[in-house]
Write a protein that holds these residues in place. Structure first.
Motif, short mmCIF file in Angstrom:
data_model
loop_
_atom_site.label_atom_id
_atom_site.label_comp_id
_atom_site.label_asym_id
_atom_site.label_seq_id
_atom_site.Cartn_x
_atom_site.Cartn_y
_atom_site.Cartn_z
N GLU A 70 23.60 34.37 64.06
CA GLU A 70 22.64 35.21 63.45
C GLU A 70 23.68 36.21 64.40
OE1 GLU A 70 19.53 34.30 67.80
OE2 GLU A 70 18.99 34.53 65.51
N ALA A 71 23.45 37.70 64.02
CA ALA A 71 23.58 39.03 64.77
C ALA A 71 24.06 38.75 66.08
CB ALA A 71 23.45 40.12 64.41
N GLY A 72 24.87 38.99 66.57
CA GLY A 72 25.63 38.80 67.87
C GLY A 72 26.17 37.40 68.43
N ALA A 73 26.13 36.73 67.59
CA ALA A 73 26.56 34.83 67.91
C ALA A 73 28.13 34.99 68.79
CB ALA A 73 26.25 33.79 66.72
N HIS A 74 28.57 33.81 68.51
CA HIS A 74 29.99 33.74 68.69
C HIS A 74 30.00 32.44 69.33
CE1 HIS A 74 28.25 32.93 73.13
NE2 HIS A 74 29.17 31.96 73.64
N ILE A 75 31.09 32.03 68.99
CA ILE A 75 32.06 30.37 68.60
C ILE A 75 32.91 30.11 69.47
CG2 ILE A 75 31.54 29.89 65.89
CD1 ILE A 75 34.22 30.35 65.57
N SER A 76 33.27 29.23 70.13
CA SER A 76 34.19 28.76 71.34
C SER A 76 34.59 27.73 70.82
CB SER A 76 33.27 27.75 72.60
OG SER A 76 32.35 28.51 73.56
N LEU A 77 36.24 27.76 71.49
CA LEU A 77 37.58 28.31 70.41
C LEU A 77 37.75 26.78 71.44
CD1 LEU A 77 39.04 30.35 68.61
CD2 LEU A 77 36.88 29.51 67.49
N THR A 78 38.38 25.69 71.31
CA THR A 78 39.27 25.00 72.14
C THR A 78 40.25 24.74 71.57
OG1 THR A 78 37.50 23.77 72.12
CG2 THR A 78 39.75 22.55 73.27
N LEU A 79 41.45 25.56 72.47
CA LEU A 79 43.00 25.39 72.18
C LEU A 79 44.01 24.72 72.78
CD1 LEU A 79 42.81 29.32 72.18
CD2 LEU A 79 42.60 28.03 70.19
N PRO A 80 44.72 24.52 72.90
CA PRO A 80 45.56 23.29 72.99
C PRO A 80 45.69 23.92 75.09
CG PRO A 80 46.90 24.33 71.55
CD PRO A 80 45.64 25.00 71.49
N GLY A 81 45.68 23.43 75.20
CA GLY A 81 45.77 22.91 77.31
C GLY A 81 44.38 22.61 77.57
N GLY A 82 42.83 22.69 76.69
CA GLY A 82 41.44 22.53 76.67
C GLY A 82 41.49 23.75 77.49
N MET A 83 42.19 25.25 77.06
CA MET A 83 42.07 26.26 76.77
C MET A 83 40.64 26.38 76.54
SD MET A 83 44.48 29.61 76.76
CE MET A 83 45.49 28.64 75.39
N VAL A 84 39.46 26.66 76.43
CA VAL A 84 37.94 27.28 75.64
C VAL A 84 37.66 28.64 75.86
CG1 VAL A 84 35.68 26.79 75.70
CG2 VAL A 84 37.42 24.74 76.37
N ARG A 85 37.69 28.99 74.75
CA ARG A 85 37.52 30.62 74.63
C ARG A 85 36.50 30.87 73.52
NH1 ARG A 85 40.36 29.96 78.31
NH2 ARG A 85 42.53 31.33 79.07
#
Length: 160
Positions: A70-85
């Motif tokens: 729904e509007a306002g939602a976000h997703i978390s991306l897991t990037l190399p080195g364990g970065m979660v953004r």
């Protein structure tokens, strides 16, 4: 096992569930629907939105629909080195075949946006958590004005 019980206690389920209705589907209220917690999505398109901002379109490599949001939602991306953004979803919630992100390359960030701008291309696979909404708008029917700056986001309900 507890005294007088013949059944071993089951460990808690790792399956996330949510109440249906709204963004989770058209099932009757209080119906529990399992939510996917992790997906691997393909970058299907990248474009320049503005100076230092790139648009990224993510799609599932094997199927045509993604978990609803729904509007306002976000997703978390897991990037190399364990970065979660976390990045906000920009597309219409009715478009369940893709997620669209607008990512500012932060000059003094922690490295997530720089990695996405400099190393991710069309065809790249990214680990993504299902959408969450920590910025749910009230259901008053009144319009909202959302203002985004590099420092913070501000939302205000408009009343006439």
């Amino acid at each position: 096992m507890t005294a007088g019980s013949s059944k071993a206690k089951q460990p808690p389920s790792k399956e996330r569930v949510g109440c249906a209705g709204g963004a989770l589907g058209n099932a009757p209220p209080a119906t529990l629907i399992p939510l996917e917690t992790g997906l691997q999505l393909r970058v299907s398109r990248i474009w320049d939105e503005a100076e230092r901002i790139k648009g990224f379109e993510l799609t599932h490599p094997e199927r045509s629909s993604l978990p609803a949001f729904e509007a306002g939602a976000h997703i978390s991306l897991t990037l190399p080195g364990g970065m979660v953004r976390q990045y906000s979803l920009c597309n219409d919630p009715a478009e369940i075949s893709r997620y669209e992100l607008g990512i500012l390359r932060a000059a003094n960030g922690r490295g997530g946006s720089a990695y996405l701008h400099d190393h991710v291309g069309v065809g790249s696979l990214i680990d993504v958590e299902a959408p969450r909404n920590a910025f749910r708008l009230g259901e008053t029917g009144a319009p909202y004005i959302l203002i985004r700056s590099e420092e913070r986001s501000v939302g205000k309900e408009c009343r006439s």
